[in-house]
Design a protein around this motif. Structure first.
Motif, PDB file in Angstrom:
ATOM      1  N   ILE A 170      11.329 -11.635  -7.138  1.00 54.47           N
ATOM      2  CA  ILE A 170      11.106 -12.990  -6.611  1.00 54.47           C
ATOM      3  C   ILE A 170      12.433 -13.690  -6.353  1.00 54.47           C
ATOM      4  N   PHE A 171      13.332 -13.636  -7.335  1.00 55.82           N
ATOM      5  CA  PHE A 171      14.604 -14.336  -7.177  1.00 55.82           C
ATOM      6  C   PHE A 171      15.451 -13.720  -6.067  1.00 55.82           C
ATOM      7  N   ASN A 172      15.375 -12.430  -5.900  1.00 57.49           N
ATOM      8  CA  ASN A 172      16.175 -11.790  -4.870  1.00 57.49           C
ATOM      9  C   ASN A 172      15.636 -12.085  -3.476  1.00 57.49           C
ATOM     10  N   THR A 173      14.311 -12.076  -3.326  1.00 54.65           N
ATOM     11  CA  THR A 173      13.711 -12.226  -2.002  1.00 54.65           C
ATOM     12  C   THR A 173      13.603 -13.687  -1.579  1.00 54.65           C
ATOM     13  N   ILE A 174      13.115 -14.544  -2.466  1.00 57.51           N
ATOM     14  CA  ILE A 174      12.871 -15.946  -2.109  1.00 57.51           C
ATOM     15  C   ILE A 174      14.116 -16.797  -2.286  1.00 57.51           C
ATOM     16  N   PHE A 175      14.804 -16.618  -3.417  1.00 59.17           N
ATOM     17  CA  PHE A 175      15.917 -17.507  -3.746  1.00 59.17           C
ATOM     18  C   PHE A 175      17.281 -16.899  -3.436  1.00 59.17           C
ATOM     19  N   LEU A 176      17.304 -15.670  -2.915  1.00 65.97           N
ATOM     20  CA  LEU A 176      18.552 -15.005  -2.526  1.00 65.97           C
ATOM     21  C   LEU A 176      19.519 -14.943  -3.704  1.00 65.97           C
ATOM     22  N   LEU A 177      18.997 -14.618  -4.869  1.00 65.12           N
ATOM     23  CA  LEU A 177      19.776 -14.468  -6.081  1.00 65.12           C
ATOM     24  C   LEU A 177      19.542 -13.082  -6.658  1.00 65.12           C
ATOM     25  N   ASP A 178      20.385 -12.717  -7.624  1.00 63.39           N
ATOM     26  CA  ASP A 178      20.240 -11.438  -8.316  1.00 63.39           C
ATOM     27  C   ASP A 178      20.436 -10.276  -7.345  1.00 63.39           C
ATOM     28  N   ARG A 179      20.200  -9.079  -7.816  1.00 64.36           N
ATOM     29  CA  ARG A 179      20.435  -7.875  -7.024  1.00 64.36           C
ATOM     30  C   ARG A 179      19.110  -7.269  -6.568  1.00 64.36           C
ATOM     31  N   PRO A 180      19.105  -6.630  -5.410  1.00 65.78           N
ATOM     32  CA  PRO A 180      17.882  -5.956  -4.962  1.00 65.78           C
ATOM     33  C   PRO A 180      17.502  -4.830  -5.918  1.00 65.78           C
ATOM     34  N   LEU A 181      16.197  -4.643  -6.099  1.00 71.40           N
ATOM     35  CA  LEU A 181      15.716  -3.592  -6.993  1.00 71.40           C
ATOM     36  C   LEU A 181      15.917  -2.197  -6.406  1.00 71.40           C
ATOM     37  N   GLY A 182      15.751  -2.062  -5.133  1.00 70.83           N
ATOM     38  CA  GLY A 182      15.777  -0.765  -4.472  1.00 70.83           C
ATOM     39  C   GLY A 182      15.007  -0.872  -3.170  1.00 70.83           C
ATOM     40  N   ASN A 183      14.557   0.242  -2.658  1.00 71.30           N
ATOM     41  CA  ASN A 183      13.862   0.250  -1.373  1.00 71.30           C
ATOM     42  C   ASN A 183      12.453   0.820  -1.479  1.00 71.30           C
ATOM     43  N   VAL A 184      11.573   0.271  -0.656  1.00 76.64           N
ATOM     44  CA  VAL A 184      10.215   0.776  -0.511  1.00 76.64           C
ATOM     45  C   VAL A 184      10.211   1.743   0.676  1.00 76.64           C
ATOM     46  N   PRO A 185       9.568   2.903   0.550  1.00 73.83           N
ATOM     47  CA  PRO A 185       9.540   3.846   1.678  1.00 73.83           C
ATOM     48  C   PRO A 185       8.986   3.188   2.940  1.00 73.83           C
ATOM     49  N   TRP A 186       9.593   3.528   4.064  1.00 73.30           N
ATOM     50  CA  TRP A 186       9.170   2.931   5.335  1.00 73.30           C
ATOM     51  C   TRP A 186       7.734   3.313   5.681  1.00 73.30           C
ATOM     52  N   ASP A 187       7.334   4.505   5.339  1.00 75.50           N
ATOM     53  CA  ASP A 187       5.959   4.924   5.608  1.00 75.50           C
ATOM     54  C   ASP A 187       4.960   4.059   4.852  1.00 75.50           C
ATOM     55  N   PHE A 188       5.311   3.680   3.624  1.00 83.38           N
ATOM     56  CA  PHE A 188       4.434   2.810   2.845  1.00 83.38           C
ATOM     57  C   PHE A 188       4.336   1.439   3.506  1.00 83.38           C
ATOM     58  N   TYR A 189       5.465   0.924   3.971  1.00 84.14           N
ATOM     59  CA  TYR A 189       5.467  -0.363   4.674  1.00 84.14           C
ATOM     60  C   TYR A 189       4.596  -0.299   5.922  1.00 84.14           C
ATOM     61  N   GLU A 190       4.704   0.764   6.680  1.00 81.63           N
ATOM     62  CA  GLU A 190       3.910   0.919   7.900  1.00 81.63           C
ATOM     63  C   GLU A 190       2.422   1.022   7.582  1.00 81.63           C
ATOM     64  N   ALA A 191       2.091   1.694   6.474  1.00 83.23           N
ATOM     65  CA  ALA A 191       0.691   1.831   6.096  1.00 83.23           C
ATOM     66  C   ALA A 191       0.084   0.469   5.735  1.00 83.23           C
ATOM     67  N   ILE A 192       0.819  -0.348   4.988  1.00 79.52           N
ATOM     68  CA  ILE A 192       0.327  -1.694   4.648  1.00 79.52           C
ATOM     69  C   ILE A 192       0.228  -2.544   5.911  1.00 79.52           C
ATOM     70  N   LYS A 193       1.188  -2.421   6.780  1.00 77.64           N
ATOM     71  CA  LYS A 193       1.198  -3.206   8.013  1.00 77.64           C
ATOM     72  C   LYS A 193       0.000  -2.875   8.890  1.00 77.64           C
ATOM     73  N   ALA A 194      -0.405  -1.604   8.899  1.00 79.06           N
ATOM     74  CA  ALA A 194      -1.531  -1.179   9.737  1.00 79.06           C
ATOM     75  C   ALA A 194      -2.880  -1.377   9.062  1.00 79.06           C
TER      76      ALA A 194
END
Length: 425
Positions: free
Chosen positions: A62-86
């Motif tokens: 939450i703090f990294n994405t909304i408040f631009l604080l702290d460090r990113p946790l890592g990455n979500v696979p692009w295929d997973f993102y595309e599946a949720i998007k579709a």
């Protein structure tokens, strides 16, 4: 007579009023700051719905994405993102790629749907361009209002990004200079952390890091064999990650509440990502803030109690000094009750002026806190009337008056009567 008594001792009176004022300001500013931070955080998170990111700390996501604080946790696979998007249950998805900065201001990779985010259905877009336009292609950047103000960048200027989330750990390289960003727009101030962001198309991250990986790979191949093992990988760590095969986080707007709960459970059950509802996480944060405010509030009440005792001692000393004056008042016909009320009214004036100045001082302290948090985190702490302050001030006035009256009563009974008997004898 009570008012003249107060004016006759400016140093003692001023010190007493200041002690009460500082104590009252401490008590009120703590409660106001707690409520102001809650309101500011709620306002900043209003346009965001369910956030999906890699497994890890919900608060960090939450703090990294909304408040631009702290460090990113890592990455979500692009295929997973595309599946949720579709998924037919999803109305809109907004991606976020994080890990780079310019002079300490976070670079956020997203797409045009970011500028369509709203605080509630039917409300106007939360993020509006005031100068220039939105980005339309990679390596075009839209600056937050605070970023533009502090960096001096204007529409048409170019800049080079750095790795990492903080300026001191950033590493500008020749590879970055070959792919600079061009400012095409500046956003209207929102008084949220968005003001401290730099927003680009997420493909900019991919192209930049793919290009840098290729350059780094060529450099390693050209380096002597005894130096290859000691060459650090510039994209290692959660700040960078392999962005060409994933994305840091994304925002999901389901079509309805039922769809939201279904997606929330399904995503958290998968091994690829976690779904976080900002309201739930912020609720936990608010509980911690509230607990801290309660502890500080208890300390403030203790300081206030010490201030009341100090006032009582001041009144007691004042009675000792003015004992002959009170005797003269009795001698010319003033009743004991009359003298008693003069002293009580003097205490009322002291507490009233102390509370009045303390109430005003609390807003000054709150203004400084709001300015500091706004400058550091771009979270707007709104000014508001603290309804709870009224009963606190009334309670303090009643309590202080009761203690002062009791002290005055005991003092006069033991000393004034004694003085009269001595004079009579």
């Amino acid at each position: 007579m009570a008012w003249r008594q107060i004016r006759s001792r400016p140093v003692v009176t001023g010190t007493t009023i200041m002690i009460i004022a500082v104590s009252v300001a401490l008590m009120l500013s703590i409660s106001m700051a707690s409520e102001g931070i809650k309101r500011g955080i709620s306002e900043s998170s209003a346009p965001y719905g369910m956030i999906v990111g890699s497994k890890g700390s919900e608060t960090q996501l939450i703090f990294n994405t909304i408040f631009l604080l702290d460090r990113p946790l890592g990455n979500v696979p692009w295929d997973f993102y595309e599946a949720i998007k579709a998924d037919p249950r999803v109305q809109a998805v907004v991606p976020f790629a994080l890990g780079d900065n310019f002079q300490g201001y976070r670079i956020v990779g997203t797409d045009e749907r970011f500028f369509e985010m709203r605080s509630r259905p039917g409300a106007p877009p939360a993020f509006v361009i005031s100068q220039g336009r939105r980005f339309e292609r990679p390596f075009e950047a839209v600056l937050g209002a605070k970023t533009a103000q502090d960096t001096g960048l204007r529409v048409g200027d170019t800049f080079v990004s750095s790795h990492g989330t903080d300026h001191h750990e950033g590493l500008e390289s020749d590879e970055h200079r070959e792919m600079p960003y061009t400012v095409v727009g500046i956003m209207r101030p929102t008084h949220t952390p968005v003001d401290r962001g730099i927003f680009v198309h997420y493909e900019s991250y991919w192209r930049l890091h793919e290009h840098e990986s290729a350059v780094e790979h060529d450099a390693i191949r050209a380096a002597p064999s005894d130096q290859v093992a000691d060459t650090p990988h510039m994209l290692s760590g959660s700040d960078s990650g392999d962005l060409s095969h994933g994305i840091t986080a994304f925002l999901v707007h389901p079509k309805g509440y039922v769809e939201l709960m279904q997606l929330y459970q399904e995503i958290n059950a998968s091994p690829h990502a976690q779904a976080v509802l900002p309201g739930q996480v912020l609720g936990k944060i608010f509980e911690q803030i509230g607990f801290g405010a309660e502890v500080l509030g208890a300390i403030a009440w203790l300081v206030l109690a010490l201030a009341v005792i100090t006032v009582c001692l001041t009144l007691y000393q004042s009675i000792e000094v003015k004992r002959k004056d009170f005797y003269l008042m009795r001698a010319i016909g003033a009743s004991r009750l009359h003298v008693f009320f003069v002293v009580a009214l003097e205490a009322v004036w002291l507490f009233f002026l102390g509370e009045l100045f303390g109430w005003a001082l609390s807003y000054v302290v709150y203004a400084f806190l709001a300015y500091g948090i706004g400058e550091r985190l771009s979270i707007a702490m709104p000014f508001f009337f603290d309804a709870g302050a009224a009963w606190k001030l009334a309670l303090l006035l009643i309590g202080g008056l009761v203690v002062a009256v009791i002290t005055a009563f005991l003092t006069y009974r033991t000393q004034l009567d004694s003085a009269l008997r001595m004079e009579a004898s």
